[in-house]
Structure formats: structure tokens, C-alpha cells
Design a protein around this motif. Structure first.
Motif, PDB file in Angstrom:
ATOM      1  N   ARG A 165      -4.708  -7.619  61.669  1.00 55.89           N
ATOM      2  CA  ARG A 165      -3.452  -8.677  61.035  1.00 55.89           C
ATOM      3  C   ARG A 165      -3.721  -8.562  59.479  1.00 55.89           C
ATOM      4  NH1 ARG A 165      -5.195 -12.218  65.179  1.00 55.89           N
ATOM      5  NH2 ARG A 165      -3.633 -12.207  66.803  1.00 55.89           N
TER       6      ARG A 165
ATOM      7  N   GLU B 182      -2.123  -5.649  58.073  1.00 54.48           N
ATOM      8  CA  GLU B 182      -0.854  -5.433  58.338  1.00 54.48           C
ATOM      9  C   GLU B 182      -0.551  -4.283  59.095  1.00 54.48           C
ATOM     10  OE1 GLU B 182       1.897  -5.604  55.071  1.00 54.48           O
ATOM     11  OE2 GLU B 182       1.090  -7.711  54.314  1.00 54.48           O
ATOM     12  N   ALA B 183      -1.370  -4.061  60.144  1.00 55.11           N
ATOM     13  CA  ALA B 183      -1.739  -3.191  61.020  1.00 55.11           C
ATOM     14  C   ALA B 183      -1.359  -3.360  62.594  1.00 55.11           C
ATOM     15  CB  ALA B 183      -2.966  -2.540  61.090  1.00 55.11           C
TER      16      ALA B 183
ATOM     17  N   LEU C  27       1.713  -4.470  64.549  1.00 54.49           N
ATOM     18  CA  LEU C  27       3.120  -4.192  64.268  1.00 54.49           C
ATOM     19  C   LEU C  27       3.896  -4.741  65.732  1.00 54.49           C
ATOM     20  CD1 LEU C  27       3.358  -0.845  62.700  1.00 54.49           C
ATOM     21  CD2 LEU C  27       3.010  -3.030  61.652  1.00 54.49           C
TER      22      LEU C  27
ATOM     23  N   ARG D 222       4.563  -3.376  70.886  1.00 52.66           N
ATOM     24  CA  ARG D 222       3.401  -3.606  70.177  1.00 52.66           C
ATOM     25  C   ARG D 222       2.606  -2.270  69.805  1.00 52.66           C
ATOM     26  NH1 ARG D 222      -0.883  -8.240  71.500  1.00 52.66           N
ATOM     27  NH2 ARG D 222      -0.821  -9.116  69.455  1.00 52.66           N
TER      28      ARG D 222
ATOM     29  N   GLN E 129      -1.638  -0.030  63.984  1.00 58.94           N
ATOM     30  CA  GLN E 129      -1.633   0.952  63.289  1.00 58.94           C
ATOM     31  C   GLN E 129      -3.236   1.122  62.696  1.00 58.94           C
ATOM     32  OE1 GLN E 129      -1.066   4.065  61.917  1.00 58.94           O
ATOM     33  NE2 GLN E 129       1.031   3.675  61.978  1.00 58.94           N
TER      34      GLN E 129
ATOM     35  N   ARG F  66      -3.931   2.461  58.872  1.00 55.46           N
ATOM     36  CA  ARG F  66      -3.827   1.036  58.118  1.00 55.46           C
ATOM     37  C   ARG F  66      -4.993   0.254  58.116  1.00 55.46           C
ATOM     38  NH1 ARG F  66       1.829  -1.552  56.548  1.00 55.46           N
ATOM     39  NH2 ARG F  66       0.649  -2.351  55.073  1.00 55.46           N
TER      40      ARG F  66
END
Length: 191
Positions: A11, A14-15, A17, A31, A34, A37
Motif C-alpha cells: 500500500r 501504491e502497489a 491495485l 486486484r 505490482q 513498484r
């Protein structure tokens, strides 16, 4: 590191999604994690790898880490660093995994095959087969995330940092909420 701590790392990067995603396997999901990231921050990548090393049995006696490109490269490198061993990666120049760039295994070398995310286990099994062709002995597989909810069979003991239950769907069997959203393919492999 608890499962919630791991998800907090995703989180914070921002990985984690939400949307309609086409996975490397061709399956669809609402979901997507990533990993590129979350691994882009070296300190975060180190924390995750060290937490995963803590979950591995001490008697694996790993000589080297090998991961599939593209997604597993950073995860594999961090596992090698955390274990204090060399880390290599496999590539698919012609659709089949192989060691390149002068990488080689010593016959009988004990290998940890490291992935970023496992969904069906297909890439992992292909990587394990390539490691065997190169002379290595895969003693275990590992991943940051097991999206299969424990259902992927790699043919070797498998140690994920976190197991998630995230439903996946065939393209022709989508639930209405996914059908209503355009699909994107965030992964590194063509379907």
C-alpha cells in the motif's frame, strides 16, 4: 513481519491495485500486486526479502538463487543478498527460459528459485525445469506473494512471504463487475 505488514508495504508503494487486470497466465483479476513498484525502494525490498528468509527452513543449504526475468530479477537479487549468496536470472529469448549473459550453475548446486508473484505456478515450473537443464538442483521455490491461495504446485517445497486469496477468472467467465471495466495488462510477459 505479519501479512498485514506485508500488505502495508504494498500500500505504501501504491502497489496494491484495484481494477480489471490481465495476469501473465492470461487469467483476469480485480486486484494486482505490482511487485516492481514495491521493490523499487531498496530499503523496502530488503525488508521483504529478510522477512522471507526468516520463513525458510534453516536446513535448505541454499548455494545460489535463480529467478525468472523479468519480474523475479529484483526479488531474486534481494533474496541472494539476504542469504549471502549469488543471484542469477533466467531469460526467454525464444520463449523458453535459459541462463544467458555468461551465467552458469555448477552441476549439483542447490538452488532457491525465487519469484515475485505466483498465480498458477506455470512460470515457476518452467524456471525450475530450466534450472534442472542447467545442472542445478532446486531445493525450494519462494515468492513474495502466492496468489494461488496455496494451490500452486511447483513440484518442490514452496515458501511465499504472503498467501492471498484473490479470485481469478477466464476471459470468457468474467463476473459482471469486471466485464464493465476495461482490462489492462500490467505484467511483463505477453499472454
Amino acid at each position: 513481519m505479519t501479512d498485514e505488514d506485508v500488505l502495508d508495504e504494498f500500500r505504501a508503494a501504491e502497489a496494491l491495485l484495484e481494477g480489471h487486470f490481465i495476469l501473465s497466465s492470461g487469467l483476469r483479476s480485480s486486484r494486482y500486486l505490482q511487485c516492481a513498484r514495491v521493490l523499487s525502494d531498496p530499503k523496502r525490498a530488503a525488508r521483504l526479502a529478510e522477512a522471507l528468509v526468516a520463513k525458510l527452513p534453516a536446513d535448505l543449504n541454499i548455494d545460489i538463487v535463480v529467478s525468472p526475468a523479468m519480474g523475479g530479477v529484483i526479488a531474486g537479487h534481494e533474496m541472494g543478498r539476504a542469504l549471502g549468496v549469488e543471484a542469477l536470472f533466467l531469460e526467454r529469448p525464444d520463449g523458453v527460459f535459459e541462463l544467458r549473459r555468461g551465467f552458469r550453475l555448477i552441476p549439483g548446486q542447490r538452488v532457491l528459485m525465487m519469484e515475485d508473484v505466483v498465480t498458477t505456478g506455470l512460470s515457476s515450473r518452467e524456471a525450475i525445469a530450466a534450472i534442472g537443464r542447467a545442472g542445478g538442483i532446486v531445493v525450494a521455490g519462494a515468492a513474495l506473494v502466492d496468489r494461488s491461495d496455496g494451490n500452486a504446485d511447483l513440484g518442490v517445497p514452496f515458501y511465499p512471504l504472503i498467501r492471498l486469496s484473490v479470485p481469478t477468472y477466464a476471459a470468457d467467465s468474467l463476473p459482471p463487475e469486471l466485464s464493465a471495466i476495461p482490462a489492462i495488462k500490467p505484467g511483463s510477459r505477453a499472454a
